[in-house]
Design a protein around this motif. Structure first.
Motif, PDB file in Angstrom:
ATOM      1  N   PHE A   1     -32.382  -4.916 -11.124  1.00 55.07           N
ATOM      2  CA  PHE A   1     -31.640  -6.075 -11.610  1.00 55.07           C
ATOM      3  C   PHE A   1     -32.335  -7.350 -11.166  1.00 55.07           C
ATOM      4  O   PHE A   1     -33.122  -7.360 -10.216  1.00 55.07           O
ATOM      5  CB  PHE A   1     -30.191  -6.050 -11.107  1.00 55.07           C
TER       6      PHE A   1
ATOM      7  N   ILE B   1     -30.780  -3.892 -15.562  1.00 54.85           N
ATOM      8  CA  ILE B   1     -31.658  -3.335 -16.589  1.00 54.85           C
ATOM      9  C   ILE B   1     -31.239  -1.906 -16.926  1.00 54.85           C
ATOM     10  O   ILE B   1     -31.411  -0.993 -16.118  1.00 54.85           O
ATOM     11  CB  ILE B   1     -33.124  -3.365 -16.124  1.00 54.85           C
ATOM     12  N   GLU B   2     -30.701  -1.726 -18.120  1.00 58.03           N
ATOM     13  CA  GLU B   2     -30.322  -0.390 -18.594  1.00 58.03           C
ATOM     14  C   GLU B   2     -31.534   0.376 -19.112  1.00 58.03           C
ATOM     15  O   GLU B   2     -31.639   1.594 -18.921  1.00 58.03           O
ATOM     16  CB  GLU B   2     -29.289  -0.500 -19.710  1.00 58.03           C
TER      17      GLU B   2
ATOM     18  N   ARG C   1     -35.909   0.240 -15.410  1.00 61.09           N
ATOM     19  CA  ARG C   1     -34.550   0.775 -15.509  1.00 61.09           C
ATOM     20  C   ARG C   1     -33.938   1.010 -14.126  1.00 61.09           C
ATOM     21  O   ARG C   1     -34.549   1.601 -13.250  1.00 61.09           O
ATOM     22  CB  ARG C   1     -34.605   2.088 -16.290  1.00 61.09           C
TER      23      ARG C   1
ATOM     24  N   THR D   1     -29.754  -4.859 -21.252  1.00 69.10           N
ATOM     25  CA  THR D   1     -29.201  -5.181 -19.938  1.00 69.10           C
ATOM     26  C   THR D   1     -27.685  -5.307 -19.994  1.00 69.10           C
ATOM     27  O   THR D   1     -27.095  -5.472 -21.064  1.00 69.10           O
ATOM     28  CB  THR D   1     -29.760  -6.519 -19.401  1.00 69.10           C
TER      29      THR D   1
ATOM     30  N   TYR E   1     -28.628  -9.811 -14.240  1.00 69.37           N
ATOM     31  CA  TYR E   1     -28.905  -8.901 -15.346  1.00 69.37           C
ATOM     32  C   TYR E   1     -29.332  -7.549 -14.794  1.00 69.37           C
ATOM     33  O   TYR E   1     -30.320  -7.452 -14.062  1.00 69.37           O
ATOM     34  CB  TYR E   1     -30.001  -9.474 -16.247  1.00 69.37           C
TER      35      TYR E   1
END
Length: 225
Positions: free
Chosen positions: A78, A52-53, A75, A102, A50
């Motif tokens: 991952f 992370i946005e 942000r 994500t 995943y």
């Protein structure tokens, strides 16, 4: 999301081939998690990575009746890669501290990308080494004064994930227990130090946001560790 956005947001992808990024975007699933949601727990590690946005995650490990905070990620980072390349962690959970968005890539697709793109593979190895160095540095701080350990923790999170503003560097504000777990110091020490540093104007504490207004001063406390 475009490939340029992907490489700008995630340092892991700065050296990846454009074809690799396009393929990853085509197979990735965008996921949203509300604050308090468990993203990964026993039995679900090793299925996907995943990225992370936006938002903040807490990595915690169960120890008896208490969950000990091991890391806070933001942000551009991952999770899940280590569980794919090695054994899944035991009694470890990833919890959304805030609302989190994500990009999820299945384990099989992620491994395929590593085989396709040697530069991406090499970048991942560098990331693993950097994580190891941070863990080693934290271990070496055990004999340092409590203010050094807390300052190092805040500085590390700010430099990794902080958002620059006119006032300073904004990061997530954690409960005192989480700061204590991350720094290896007492909860009372955390409360006293944060109050002292706020009084000096080095940081501002909000309900969910900490603004580090004098990052250089906190860096000075760490002695360049």
């Amino acid at each position: 999301m475009e490939t340029t956005e992907l490489s700008e947001l995630f340092p892991l992808f700065t050296v990846a081939e454009p074809e690799t990024l396009e393929w990853l975007l085509s197979v990735a699933d965008e996921c949203e998690f509300s604050a308090g949601t468990t993203l990964l727990t026993d039995g679900s590690w090793g299925t996907a990575v995943y990225f992370i946005e936006s938002g903040w995650l807490r990595m915690q490990r169960k120890h008896g009746d208490r969950a000990i905070t091991q890391a806070v990620l933001g942000r551009g980072d991952f999770i899940g890669d280590a569980a794919i390349l090695d054994e899944p962690p035991r009694a470890t959970e990833a919890i959304a501290l805030t609302d989190v968005r994500t990009l999820g890539v299945s384990a099989q697709r992620f491994i395929q990308a590593l085989f396709k793109d040697p530069q991406l593979h090499h970048k991942l190895l560098q990331h693993v080494v950097r994580r190891w160095r941070q863990a080693h540095t934290l271990l070496s701080l055990r004999h340092q004064p409590v203010l050094v350990r807390l300052a190092w923790t805040i500085v590390t999170i700010a430099e990794e994930y902080g958002t620059p503003t006119e006032e300073g560097m904004e990061i997530v504000n954690l409960p005192a227990r989480d700061w204590a777990d991350l720094s290896g110091i007492g909860v009372d020490d955390v409360a006293n130090l944060l109050a002292k540093w706020q009084g000096k104007g080095w940081l501002e504490l909000g309900d969910r946001i900490m603004c580090v207004t004098n990052l250089k001063q906190l860096e000075h406390l760490t002695g360049g560790l």
